[in-house]
Motif scaffolding. Structure first.
Motif, PDB file in Angstrom:
ATOM      1  N   LEU A  29      44.246  46.420  32.725  1.00 14.81           N
ATOM      2  CA  LEU A  29      43.185  45.559  33.145  1.00 14.81           C
ATOM      3  C   LEU A  29      43.548  44.015  32.553  1.00 14.81           C
ATOM      4  O   LEU A  29      43.591  43.814  31.229  1.00 14.81           O
ATOM      5  N   LEU A  30      43.542  43.127  33.549  1.00 11.32           N
ATOM      6  CA  LEU A  30      43.787  41.738  33.146  1.00 11.32           C
ATOM      7  C   LEU A  30      42.654  40.941  33.834  1.00 11.32           C
ATOM      8  O   LEU A  30      42.262  41.232  34.972  1.00 11.32           O
ATOM      9  N   VAL A  31      42.003  40.059  33.010  1.00 11.01           N
ATOM     10  CA  VAL A  31      40.591  39.540  33.386  1.00 11.01           C
ATOM     11  C   VAL A  31      40.976  37.926  33.456  1.00 11.01           C
ATOM     12  O   VAL A  31      41.299  37.417  32.462  1.00 11.01           O
ATOM     13  N   TYR A  32      40.777  37.407  34.647  1.00 10.66           N
ATOM     14  CA  TYR A  32      40.921  36.099  34.806  1.00 10.66           C
ATOM     15  C   TYR A  32      39.544  35.372  35.278  1.00 10.66           C
ATOM     16  O   TYR A  32      38.629  35.907  35.723  1.00 10.66           O
ATOM     17  N   GLU A  33      39.997  33.903  35.378  1.00  8.14           N
ATOM     18  CA  GLU A  33      38.629  33.101  35.930  1.00  8.14           C
ATOM     19  C   GLU A  33      38.615  33.360  37.214  1.00  8.14           C
ATOM     20  O   GLU A  33      39.712  33.324  37.850  1.00  8.14           O
ATOM     21  N   LYS A  72      42.175  42.147  37.574  1.00  2.32           N
ATOM     22  CA  LYS A  72      43.444  42.795  38.169  1.00  2.32           C
ATOM     23  C   LYS A  72      43.780  44.072  37.414  1.00  2.32           C
ATOM     24  O   LYS A  72      43.813  44.301  36.132  1.00  2.32           O
ATOM     25  N   ARG A  73      43.798  45.300  38.254  1.00  2.53           N
ATOM     26  CA  ARG A  73      44.104  46.510  37.655  1.00  2.53           C
ATOM     27  C   ARG A  73      45.331  47.057  37.985  1.00  2.53           C
ATOM     28  O   ARG A  73      45.746  47.062  39.032  1.00  2.53           O
ATOM     29  N   LEU A  74      45.991  47.403  36.785  1.00  2.84           N
ATOM     30  CA  LEU A  74      47.413  47.879  37.026  1.00  2.84           C
ATOM     31  C   LEU A  74      47.383  49.434  36.694  1.00  2.84           C
ATOM     32  O   LEU A  74      47.112  49.745  35.740  1.00  2.84           O
ATOM     33  N   ASP A  75      47.595  50.137  37.664  1.00  4.81           N
ATOM     34  CA  ASP A  75      47.615  51.807  37.311  1.00  4.81           C
ATOM     35  C   ASP A  75      48.943  52.096  37.191  1.00  4.81           C
ATOM     36  O   ASP A  75      50.287  51.867  37.795  1.00  4.81           O
ATOM     37  N   GLY A  76      49.226  53.342  36.202  1.00  6.23           N
ATOM     38  CA  GLY A  76      50.558  53.992  36.138  1.00  6.23           C
ATOM     39  C   GLY A  76      51.244  53.237  34.877  1.00  6.23           C
ATOM     40  O   GLY A  76      50.800  52.148  34.456  1.00  6.23           O
ATOM     41  N   GLY A  77      51.964  53.948  34.135  1.00  4.05           N
ATOM     42  CA  GLY A  77      52.863  53.583  33.191  1.00  4.05           C
ATOM     43  C   GLY A  77      54.373  53.177  33.538  1.00  4.05           C
ATOM     44  O   GLY A  77      54.988  53.541  32.339  1.00  4.05           O
ATOM     45  N   SER A  78      54.688  52.833  34.496  1.00  2.00           N
ATOM     46  CA  SER A  78      56.066  52.570  34.878  1.00  2.00           C
ATOM     47  C   SER A  78      56.530  51.496  34.026  1.00  2.00           C
ATOM     48  O   SER A  78      55.741  50.727  33.560  1.00  2.00           O
ATOM     49  N   GLN A  79      57.622  51.296  33.671  1.00  2.00           N
ATOM     50  CA  GLN A  79      58.504  50.455  32.631  1.00  2.00           C
ATOM     51  C   GLN A  79      58.339  49.182  33.199  1.00  2.00           C
ATOM     52  O   GLN A  79      57.859  48.137  32.466  1.00  2.00           O
ATOM     53  N   SER A  81      31.644  47.691  39.919  1.00  2.00           N
ATOM     54  CA  SER A  81      30.953  49.109  40.829  1.00  2.00           C
ATOM     55  C   SER A  81      31.813  50.066  40.861  1.00  2.00           C
ATOM     56  O   SER A  81      32.324  50.616  41.839  1.00  2.00           O
ATOM     57  N   ASN A  82      32.429  50.536  39.579  1.00  2.00           N
ATOM     58  CA  ASN A  82      33.346  51.424  39.570  1.00  2.00           C
ATOM     59  C   ASN A  82      34.642  51.304  40.190  1.00  2.00           C
ATOM     60  O   ASN A  82      35.359  52.109  40.996  1.00  2.00           O
ATOM     61  N   PHE A  83      35.164  49.915  40.270  1.00  2.00           N
ATOM     62  CA  PHE A  83      36.351  49.395  41.153  1.00  2.00           C
ATOM     63  C   PHE A  83      36.169  49.948  42.541  1.00  2.00           C
ATOM     64  O   PHE A  83      37.179  50.566  43.218  1.00  2.00           O
ATOM     65  N   GLY A  84      35.158  49.620  43.092  1.00  2.00           N
ATOM     66  CA  GLY A  84      34.833  49.874  44.588  1.00  2.00           C
ATOM     67  C   GLY A  84      35.397  48.978  45.273  1.00  2.00           C
ATOM     68  O   GLY A  84      35.859  47.863  45.292  1.00  2.00           O
ATOM     69  N   GLU A  85      35.685  49.644  46.314  1.00  2.00           N
ATOM     70  CA  GLU A  85      36.621  49.025  47.657  1.00  2.00           C
ATOM     71  C   GLU A  85      35.749  47.531  48.034  1.00  2.00           C
ATOM     72  O   GLU A  85      36.534  46.585  48.420  1.00  2.00           O
ATOM     73  N   GLY A  99      48.756  47.086  42.041  1.00  2.00           N
ATOM     74  CA  GLY A  99      47.321  47.378  41.857  1.00  2.00           C
ATOM     75  C   GLY A  99      46.297  46.364  42.601  1.00  2.00           C
ATOM     76  O   GLY A  99      46.929  45.340  43.240  1.00  2.00           O
ATOM     77  N   CYS A 100      45.259  46.666  42.438  1.00  2.00           N
ATOM     78  CA  CYS A 100      44.200  45.534  43.387  1.00  2.00           C
ATOM     79  C   CYS A 100      43.527  44.693  42.309  1.00  2.00           C
ATOM     80  O   CYS A 100      43.467  44.739  41.137  1.00  2.00           O
ATOM     81  N   VAL A 101      42.878  43.694  42.842  1.00  2.00           N
ATOM     82  CA  VAL A 101      42.124  42.472  42.113  1.00  2.00           C
ATOM     83  C   VAL A 101      40.874  42.632  42.613  1.00  2.00           C
ATOM     84  O   VAL A 101      40.574  42.624  43.851  1.00  2.00           O
TER      85      VAL A 101
END
Length: 450
Positions: free
Chosen positions: A225-229, A183-190, A153-157, A167-169
């Motif tokens: 993005l990482l997709v898990y069971e 799991k959404r990881l935002d930003g490009g930090s090292q 849902s567009n990464f809705g709350e 980030g959030c799951v």
């Protein structure tokens, strides 16, 4: 075959050149011989023997002039043939190299597109669930960003399952029968990029019932993005310290979670080659499925033993779970995971958080608080989590407490291997939950042993 044909062509050309050269020499010889000589004074007669010698000398002189010419022609033919072979070989290998470069460039562009999460037909098919594996050993599945965005849902709350360091799951519904965790990881930090790469590399090669399954991943601009069971009962931390306060976890259920966690760690330490140190084991990284089976997750900080100098690794982890030798001296071993496991075992046993605030500027770890009471049999039953207090055989309680005390020893050499911990827990878990305990009576023991 191409080289042989080229050689034959050069040989024929050189052969024609040889015939022409021979003919020209014959013609030049004929021209150089005069048809008539000017009148000369009479010459005295010469004996026939001397004449024969003179004619023989003339013939040998002609042969002497002819041999260098033939030798030169043979050398020219040989040199031309060798040059032709070299040129043809060079052209052949140059064409092969160009063909290889073209193919590698084509494959490289496909891989780059797949890493960006583009809906390429070679990796992703919307009609087949938008998931397709490339069927290579150690490979992972690339997923379409637009599909995951729509499924959450567009990464809705309203779809958030939890919040992590980067980030959030989210819960995502790919179709009517398949729900996953994203799991959404935002930003490009090292650090974020490194953890993302470590997670993908490790989980793409690991398969174990007590380790989370990575279903796929996606890179879209700066978003990863990482997709898990999907683990329906969330994390152990939520179950113990959330709204239910551990009411869903019985004594045997908690021992099963401890056993599952030990099995997952044993696989990392003993069965993976090279062995893997999780480095961030904690209750929030132990996830529970619909049957309360426990699985280890979050491998972003994991380290492969032997891959690098572990003593130079940047200090990472969560306060309360980090082993003292790693916290103070930066020394990292598999015994660091054993210490963290001991803290989790104390959480299951006591129902307390790993670190609790005493005052505004003071905190106390569960290890510091519990250690004096864990070895006192008269006090131990009174500090057990009230939800499970007096619901277990006290012999089993003392045994679990002894295991926890060994795991959280300040000196790493005093801690047991995770395999030893596993074998000590198996007899405490009922057969139907994966152990060897055969429960004869369900009546709880309420008396303390002397």
């Amino acid at each position: 075959m191409k080289i042989f044909i080229g050689f034959l062509f050069v040989f024929i050309s050189d052969f024609k050149f040889t015939n022409a050269a021979s003919k020209s020499l014959i013609i030049m010889s004929a021209i150089s011989v005069p048809e008539s000589s000017p009148v000369a004074p009479p010459i005295p007669s010469v004996p026939s023997s001397v004449a024969d010698i003179s004619s023989g000398t003339e013939a040998s002189s002609k042969n002497h002039h002819m041999k260098p010419s033939k030798k030169l022609l043979i050398e020219l033919i040989t040199a031309s043939s060798v040059m032709g072979i070299i040129l043809l070989s060079f052209m052949y290998f140059w064409m092969c190299h160009r063909k290889k470069v073209y193919k590698s460039g084509k494959v490289g562009s496909k891989k780059l597109d797949s890493l960006r999460g583009l809906p390429l037909s070679s990796f992703i098919s919307r009609s087949s669930g938008a998931i397709k594996s490339n069927n290579e050993k150690g490979s992972v599945v690339v997923m379409d960003y637009n599909l995951l965005e729509s499924a959450t849902s567009n990464f809705g709350e309203s779809e958030i399952l939890g919040v992590g360091g980067f980030g959030c799951v989210y819960k995502a519904r790919l179709d009517d029968s398949l729900c996953v965790a994203v799991k959404r990881l935002d930003g490009g930090s090292q650090d974020a990029v490194k953890e993302f790469q470590t997670e993908v590399d490790l989980l793409s090669k690991i398969q174990h019932p007590n380790i989370i399954t990575l279903l796929g991943y996606c890179v879209h601009d700066e978003t990863k993005l990482l997709v898990y069971e999907l683990m329906h009962n969330g994390s152990l931390e939520t179950q113990l310290h959330g709204p239910s306060s551990g009411s869903n976890l019985t004594w045997h259920g908690r021992m099963k979670i401890a056993l599952d966690t030990a099995r997952g760690l044993e696989y990392l330490h003993e069965n993976c080659k090279p062995s893997v140190i999780h480095r961030d084991l904690k209750s929030s990284n132990i996830l529970l499925d619909s049957s309360y089976n426990a699985k280890l997750s979050d491998f972003g900080l994991a380290v492969m033993d032997g891959a690098q100098n572990k003593n130079n690794i940047k200090l990472s982890g969560t306060l309360g779970y980090v082993a003292p030798e790693y916290l103070l001296d930066g020394k990292l071993t598999d015994k660091s995971d054993v210490y963290a496991f001991g803290v989790v075992l104390l959480e299951l046993l006591l129902g307390r958080r790993p670190v609790e605030k005493l005052a505004e500027s003071q905190c106390q770890s569960i290890v510091t608080w519990a250690m004096p009471q864990l070895t006192d049999r008269s006090k131990l039953p009174n500090i057990v989590d009230p939800v499970i207090r007096y619901t277990m055989d006290l012999k089993h309680l003392y045994q679990v407490a002894a295991v926890a005390v060994l795991c959280v020893q300040p000196e790493p050499s005093y801690r047991p291997l995770i395999t030893d911990v596993l074998h000590s827990l198996i007899p405490l878990v009922p057969v139907e939950l994966g152990g060897t305990l055969r429960v004869v009576q369900t009546r709880p023991s309420v008396t303390n042993e002397p």
